[in-house]
Design a protein around this motif. Structure first.
Motif, PDB file in Angstrom:
ATOM      1  N   PHE A 124     -33.677 -40.536 -19.935  1.00 22.18           N
ATOM      2  CA  PHE A 124     -32.838 -40.853 -18.790  1.00 22.18           C
ATOM      3  C   PHE A 124     -33.725 -41.100 -17.571  1.00 22.18           C
ATOM      4  CE2 PHE A 124     -30.449 -38.035 -21.581  1.00 22.18           C
ATOM      5  CZ  PHE A 124     -29.257 -38.734 -21.758  1.00 22.18           C
ATOM      6  N   ALA A 125     -33.311 -42.049 -16.742  1.00 18.93           N
ATOM      7  CA  ALA A 125     -34.023 -42.367 -15.507  1.00 18.93           C
ATOM      8  C   ALA A 125     -33.019 -42.922 -14.505  1.00 18.93           C
ATOM      9  CB  ALA A 125     -35.153 -43.368 -15.765  1.00 18.93           C
ATOM     10  N   LEU A 126     -33.502 -43.184 -13.287  1.00 21.52           N
ATOM     11  CA  LEU A 126     -32.611 -43.739 -12.277  1.00 21.52           C
ATOM     12  C   LEU A 126     -32.230 -45.167 -12.614  1.00 21.52           C
ATOM     13  CD1 LEU A 126     -34.161 -42.279  -9.006  1.00 21.52           C
ATOM     14  CD2 LEU A 126     -32.495 -41.259 -10.582  1.00 21.52           C
ATOM     15  N   ASP A 127     -33.165 -45.950 -13.160  1.00 19.59           N
ATOM     16  CA  ASP A 127     -32.864 -47.282 -13.683  1.00 19.59           C
ATOM     17  C   ASP A 127     -33.991 -47.691 -14.611  1.00 19.59           C
ATOM     18  OD1 ASP A 127     -34.968 -48.535 -12.139  1.00 19.59           O
ATOM     19  OD2 ASP A 127     -33.629 -48.499 -10.413  1.00 19.59           O
TER      20      ASP A 127
ATOM     21  N   LEU B   4     -35.002 -26.001 -11.692  1.00 18.94           N
ATOM     22  CA  LEU B   4     -33.615 -25.588 -11.790  1.00 18.94           C
ATOM     23  C   LEU B   4     -32.800 -26.591 -12.602  1.00 18.94           C
ATOM     24  CD1 LEU B   4     -34.647 -23.758  -9.480  1.00 18.94           C
ATOM     25  CD2 LEU B   4     -32.407 -24.027  -8.394  1.00 18.94           C
ATOM     26  N   THR B   5     -31.748 -26.082 -13.255  1.00 17.19           N
ATOM     27  CA  THR B   5     -30.811 -26.929 -13.989  1.00 17.19           C
ATOM     28  C   THR B   5     -29.404 -26.685 -13.452  1.00 17.19           C
ATOM     29  OG1 THR B   5     -30.501 -25.276 -15.728  1.00 17.19           O
ATOM     30  CG2 THR B   5     -32.239 -26.918 -16.057  1.00 17.19           C
ATOM     31  N   THR B   6     -28.479 -27.547 -13.837  1.00 15.74           N
ATOM     32  CA  THR B   6     -27.098 -27.478 -13.394  1.00 15.74           C
ATOM     33  C   THR B   6     -26.197 -28.048 -14.484  1.00 15.74           C
ATOM     34  OG1 THR B   6     -25.581 -28.077 -11.600  1.00 15.74           O
ATOM     35  CG2 THR B   6     -27.235 -29.714 -12.253  1.00 15.74           C
ATOM     36  N   GLU B   7     -24.904 -28.217 -14.173  1.00 15.37           N
ATOM     37  CA  GLU B   7     -23.983 -28.779 -15.160  1.00 15.37           C
ATOM     38  C   GLU B   7     -24.368 -30.223 -15.477  1.00 15.37           C
ATOM     39  OE1 GLU B   7     -22.990 -27.695 -12.215  1.00 15.37           O
ATOM     40  OE2 GLU B   7     -22.077 -25.728 -12.602  1.00 15.37           O
ATOM     41  N   ALA B   8     -24.128 -30.633 -16.717  1.00 16.01           N
ATOM     42  CA  ALA B   8     -24.438 -31.997 -17.129  1.00 16.01           C
ATOM     43  C   ALA B   8     -23.388 -32.955 -16.571  1.00 16.01           C
ATOM     44  CB  ALA B   8     -24.495 -32.103 -18.644  1.00 16.01           C
ATOM     45  N   ASN B   9     -23.835 -34.133 -16.157  1.00 17.47           N
ATOM     46  CA  ASN B   9     -22.892 -35.141 -15.671  1.00 17.47           C
ATOM     47  C   ASN B   9     -22.400 -35.997 -16.832  1.00 17.47           C
ATOM     48  OD1 ASN B   9     -25.053 -36.807 -16.267  1.00 17.47           O
ATOM     49  ND2 ASN B   9     -25.495 -37.372 -14.151  1.00 17.47           N
TER      50      ASN B   9
ATOM     51  N   ARG C 104     -26.775 -29.264  -8.023  1.00 14.35           N
ATOM     52  CA  ARG C 104     -25.564 -29.938  -8.463  1.00 14.35           C
ATOM     53  C   ARG C 104     -25.946 -31.141  -9.286  1.00 14.35           C
ATOM     54  NH1 ARG C 104     -28.245 -33.268  -6.474  1.00 14.35           N
ATOM     55  NH2 ARG C 104     -28.012 -34.392  -4.523  1.00 14.35           N
ATOM     56  N   PRO C 105     -25.068 -31.602 -10.183  1.00 13.41           N
ATOM     57  CA  PRO C 105     -25.415 -32.764 -11.019  1.00 13.41           C
ATOM     58  C   PRO C 105     -25.471 -34.036 -10.193  1.00 13.41           C
ATOM     59  CG  PRO C 105     -23.151 -32.062 -11.417  1.00 13.41           C
ATOM     60  CD  PRO C 105     -23.756 -31.032 -10.517  1.00 13.41           C
ATOM     61  N   LEU C 106     -26.334 -34.937 -10.601  1.00 12.04           N
ATOM     62  CA  LEU C 106     -26.441 -36.237  -9.952  1.00 12.04           C
ATOM     63  C   LEU C 106     -25.231 -37.087 -10.334  1.00 12.04           C
ATOM     64  CD1 LEU C 106     -28.624 -37.700  -8.187  1.00 12.04           C
ATOM     65  CD2 LEU C 106     -29.323 -38.869 -10.275  1.00 12.04           C
ATOM     66  N   PRO C 107     -24.701 -37.898  -9.414  1.00  9.65           N
ATOM     67  CA  PRO C 107     -23.567 -38.761  -9.776  1.00  9.65           C
ATOM     68  C   PRO C 107     -23.900 -39.692 -10.941  1.00  9.65           C
ATOM     69  CG  PRO C 107     -23.849 -38.680  -7.397  1.00  9.65           C
ATOM     70  CD  PRO C 107     -25.035 -37.980  -7.983  1.00  9.65           C
ATOM     71  N   ASP C 108     -22.885 -39.995 -11.733  1.00 10.34           N
ATOM     72  CA  ASP C 108     -23.100 -40.832 -12.928  1.00 10.34           C
ATOM     73  C   ASP C 108     -23.652 -42.204 -12.567  1.00 10.34           C
ATOM     74  OD1 ASP C 108     -22.016 -38.663 -14.124  1.00 10.34           O
ATOM     75  OD2 ASP C 108     -20.153 -39.628 -14.765  1.00 10.34           O
ATOM     76  N   THR C 109     -23.243 -42.743 -11.431  1.00  7.62           N
ATOM     77  CA  THR C 109     -23.671 -44.094 -11.059  1.00  7.62           C
ATOM     78  C   THR C 109     -25.125 -44.154 -10.609  1.00  7.62           C
ATOM     79  OG1 THR C 109     -22.821 -43.704  -8.816  1.00  7.62           O
ATOM     80  CG2 THR C 109     -21.338 -44.760 -10.412  1.00  7.62           C
TER      81      THR C 109
END
Length: 355
Positions: A113-116, A155-160, A197-202
């Motif tokens: 996974f990456a930003l783009d 740190l980790t958080t909920e999966a998006n 917090r999770p990163l937005p899906d977009t």
């Protein structure tokens, strides 16, 4: 949990993006695959600004659980992690892509996974601490000598919605903007923890699947194979394609030689897979086309060839008349010697001069 990530940004771009005052990493190469207990660059607060230093991935866990190295921290409210959430021990972990393992059979599949697709730079929200003990890979520390280390985790958080289908439990905390980097390094603890917090899906996407590294070679291998090449490589694995020795050789991950003109199709072999080890004859051999074992001689054809020789074949070389049998004409071994199978004797003598 995330136990694999990559950094494909050079040291000059790291210094410029994170406004580094002192770089202590030396000649830092590109890191297409970073695993736990390996050294990786980390941004932390220094005496004159931000420092870029090498630290080892994995902080010791609680003593109740054996102090095994922890790479991902989910419960920031735990008393074990609370001392390392202050400004002095917060850090940024530079990243261009991270991997989660899909639960596939027979083995799990790395998904990147990456930003783009261009792998822009971002950071994990990390913490670090000094520690004395035995750490490092077997190659780095074969004698398992205790030493002083600086260790980090993030740190980790909920999966998006992007990471969740692959790994529904959690995902790393991703910081993508300089304002978020400054907040994590300088703000009070309560304000900094709001970034968990999770990163937005977009804002992110899946960029690769299957390889255990995110280097240019793995990307070229994934993008450079056409459907035809995949079929040719699959046929090559079962022995139905011969390699063209005049084609250039390209080597990539998995030790597979990949090139569009590197393979040329041969006549499909009908010989069964279990019989492949019996012969190394070329693909045009009639015995291979018929699926027979070439080592099993055609005895009928051999006998016909011998009868056509001037010397009578093998029987004449053994001192026997052409086509003659040592048991006499028309007599089998059993008829010649009843009760004595497996041994040959001369035919009975003929009496001369008797009535």
């Amino acid at each position: 949990m995330c136990n694999l990530y990559s950094l494909r940004t050079g040291p000059a771009d790291l210094r410029r993006a994170f406004e580094i005052a002192e770089d202590r990493t030396g000649n830092l190469p590109l890191l297409p695959a970073i695993f736990p207990d390996q050294l990786a660059p980390v941004v932390l607060n220094g005496a004159t600004g931000r420092d870029l230093a090498m630290m080892r991935w994995g902080m010791p866990g609680p003593k109740a659980f054996g102090e095994h190295p922890i790479t991902n921290v989910r419960n920031a409210a735990s008393p074990h992690w609370r001392p390392w959430l202050g400004v002095a021990h917060r850090c940024l972990v530079p990243v261009t892509a991270f991997s989660e393992y899909a639960d596939t059979k027979p083995r799990k599949t790395p998904v990147w996974f990456a930003l783009d697709e261009d792998r822009p730079l971002f950071a994990f929200a990390g913490i670090w601490r000094p520690w004395t003990g035995v750490r490092g890979t077997k190659r780095e520390n074969p004698d398992r000598v205790a030493a002083e280390h600086r260790l980090f985790a993030f740190l980790t958080t909920e999966a998006n919605g992007v990471v969740g289908p692959v790994h529904p439990k959690a995902m790393p905390v991703l910081l993508t903007k300089p304002e978020e980097w400054a907040t994590w390094l300088e703000a009070p603890t309560a304000e900094a923890l709001r970034l968990q917090r999770p990163l937005p899906d977009t804002a992110m996407r899946e960029v690769a699947r299957g390889a255990r590294s995110d280097g240019p070679e793995a990307e070229a291998e994934a993008l450079g194979r056409t459907a035809c090449e995949h079929r040719v490589l699959a046929a090559h694995r079962v022995g139905t394609v011969r390699r063209n020795p005049q084609a250039p050789v390209l080597r990539g991950p998995g030790s597979e030689q990949v090139h569009r003109r590197q393979f040329r199709t041969a006549e499909p072999l009908r010989i069964a897979r279990r019989d492949r080890h019996r012969s190394r004859r070329p693909a045009g051999d009639p015995a291979l086309r018929l699926g027979r074992d070439p080592r099993r001689a055609d005895t009928g054809a051999r006998a016909r060839r011998h009868r056509g020789r001037p010397d009578g074949g093998g029987r004449a070389r053994r001192g026997l008349p052409g086509g003659a049998s040592p048991r006499g004409p028309g007599r089998s071994r059993r008829a010649a010697e009843p009760g004595r199978r497996g041994r040959l004797t001369a035919p009975p003598a003929v009496a001369v001069g008797r009535p």
